[in-house]
Enzyme design. Structure first.
Site, PDB file in Angstrom:
ATOM      1  N   TYR A 177      13.629   2.193  -5.261  1.00 22.79           N
ATOM      2  CA  TYR A 177      12.924   1.446  -4.216  1.00 22.79           C
ATOM      3  C   TYR A 177      13.718   1.481  -2.923  1.00 22.79           C
ATOM      4  O   TYR A 177      14.938   1.275  -2.932  1.00 22.79           O
ATOM      5  CB  TYR A 177      12.723  -0.018  -4.641  1.00 22.79           C
ATOM      6  N   GLU A 182       8.062   1.418   3.661  1.00 28.08           N
ATOM      7  CA  GLU A 182       8.483   1.232   2.271  1.00 28.08           C
ATOM      8  C   GLU A 182       8.172   2.488   1.469  1.00 28.08           C
ATOM      9  O   GLU A 182       7.088   3.057   1.592  1.00 28.08           O
ATOM     10  CB  GLU A 182       7.744   0.034   1.669  1.00 28.08           C
TER      11      GLU A 182
END
Ligand code: GDP
Ligand code: MN
Length: 377
Positions: free
Chosen positions: A104, A189
């Site tokens: 992530y 993201e």
């Protein structure tokens, strides 16, 4: 907020050299199938719904296909979905990569510290909200030097990368930082960022552009966002109009009074569904327009809570009475009014002559709106 769909985010990423799977967008099953048959999307492939909500993986909105027929079937199934309230109109078809680890990575703004914030976790591929806080690393970034080597080394360490993937990460972080700065993003993201062979690939992209910077980015003017159809009309007419989940319409003036009105309704067990902030309008036509828009949202009842200042009570009342004349009978709803302040008497009189009583007590009037809505749904 300008939220880009995954494929739009990825085309931004591509501009900045962030490694991506090969992929194309399709708007029909035919198109999906022919993208695969023509080899523009290699097999096996991934077919992904282009919606703004996350959790597509779990929700059946990401599927895999090994043949053109399967790609067609996956596209048909996904294009027919209503995913978290959004109709799927586009799918992204991408080569299916043999992924190793899922990581992530995001950059966002920490508004308290007033700095960009780099968030990373070795546990990618799941929503970051479900990852234990101890498994998430956060570091602020000084915008002037930008991302420097020591910050990048820390990310490499958190991810546990070395060799090829570590070198790939170094370049990718530069690219991500440039997207963040260059596009005036408030969020970029990548989840998951996947290890593939000796490198890294961004499998997903979420990019949100800062509203206040929109003037610098006319290219995003046409990007759809999460406004509803009525909200879109309102925006064009410069009316502050927001649709929520509930069934009670709220018309108030000023953000403070509007929010307080929503709170009171909620506290009394009601569910505000649409709210409209008349702001400092002093034009009855504008009030009429706003009210007719409210009617189109089909509220079970409407609570009008006005404190007359610049927006005079008689202006609101006049606009309102005109609008009520125009609302078709099938769309009528109970209206509970509370108007106080500047030209209150005149306003109350105008409403009374149209058969609407203004109740001056806040609690009593809000309760009446809640009861009226309950009676109707
Ligand atoms: P989200 O659930 O809406 O965030 O959608 P994602 O784009 O993150 O995809 C969900 C999951 O699908 C990922 O976490 C991966 O596990 C899987 N996935 C997506 N693309 C690929 C791919 O190219 N290869 C493999 N093996 N899995 C993929
Ligand atoms: Mn994702």
């Amino acid at each position: 907020m300008v939220k880009l769909a995954e494929w739009q985010g990825k085309s931004v990423f591509r501009k900045y050299g962030i490694p991506l799977p090969r992929g194309e967008v399709a708007r029909s099953a035919d198109e999906a199938e022919s993208l695969v048959r023509s080899g523009r999307v290699p097999l096996p492939c991934v077919v992904k719904a282009q919606v703004l909500a996350g959790g597509r993986g779990k929700g059946g909105a990401v599927r895999f296909a090994n043949t053109p027929e399967e790609a067609r079937a996956a596209a048909t199934a996904i294009l027919g979905l209503e995913f978290k309230g959004e109709n799927v109109r586009e799918v992204l078809l991408e080569e299916k990569l043999a992924i190793g680890r899922e990581l992530y990575l995001s950059l966002t703004l920490d508004r308290t510290q007033r700095l960009p914030l780099l968030i990373v976790s070795a546990h990618g591929g799941v929503e970051i909200e479900s990852v234990a806080d101890t498994e998430i690393d956060r570091q602020t970034v000084d915008p002037f030097p930008g991302l420097t080597n020591f910050e990048k080394r820390r990310v490499t360490k958190v991810f546990g990368l070395s060799g090829g993937p570590a070198r790939s990460l170094d370049k990718l972080l530069d690219g991500l930082w440039q997207v963040f700065q260059g596009e005036d993003a408030e969020l970029v993201e990548i989840n998951p960022l996947a290890t593939v062979g000796d490198g890294l690939v961004a499998l997903d992209a979420k990019v949100v552009i800062e509203d206040d910077a929109a003037f610098r980015h006319p290219e995003y003017a046409e990007v759809r966002d999460d406004r509803t159809e009525l909200e879109e009309i309102a925006r064009e007419k410069d009316i502050a109009f927001v649709q929520l989940e509930g069934n009670i319409g709220v018309i108030a003036n000023g953000a403070g009074l509007t929010m307080a009105t929503l709170d009171v309704l909620k506290e009394l067990g009601g569910a505000p569904g649409v709210f409209l902030d008349l702001g400092g309008t002093d034009d009855p036509k504008k009030v009429t327009e706003a009210f007719l828009l409210m009617a189109r949202a089909r509220p079970a009842s409407v609570f009008l809570n006005i404190f007359g200042g610049v927006t005079r009570c008689d202006t609101v009342a006049t606009g309102l009475v005109e609008a009520m004349r125009q609302v078709p009978p099938s769309e009528k709803f109970p209206l509970i009014a509370r108007i106080r302040g500047n030209n209150e008497k005149e306003g109350i009189e105008i409403l009374r002559s149209a058969g609407v009583t203004s109740v001056s007590d806040l609690r009593a009037s809000a309760q009446a709106a809640v009861d009226a809505a309950r009676g109707r749904s």
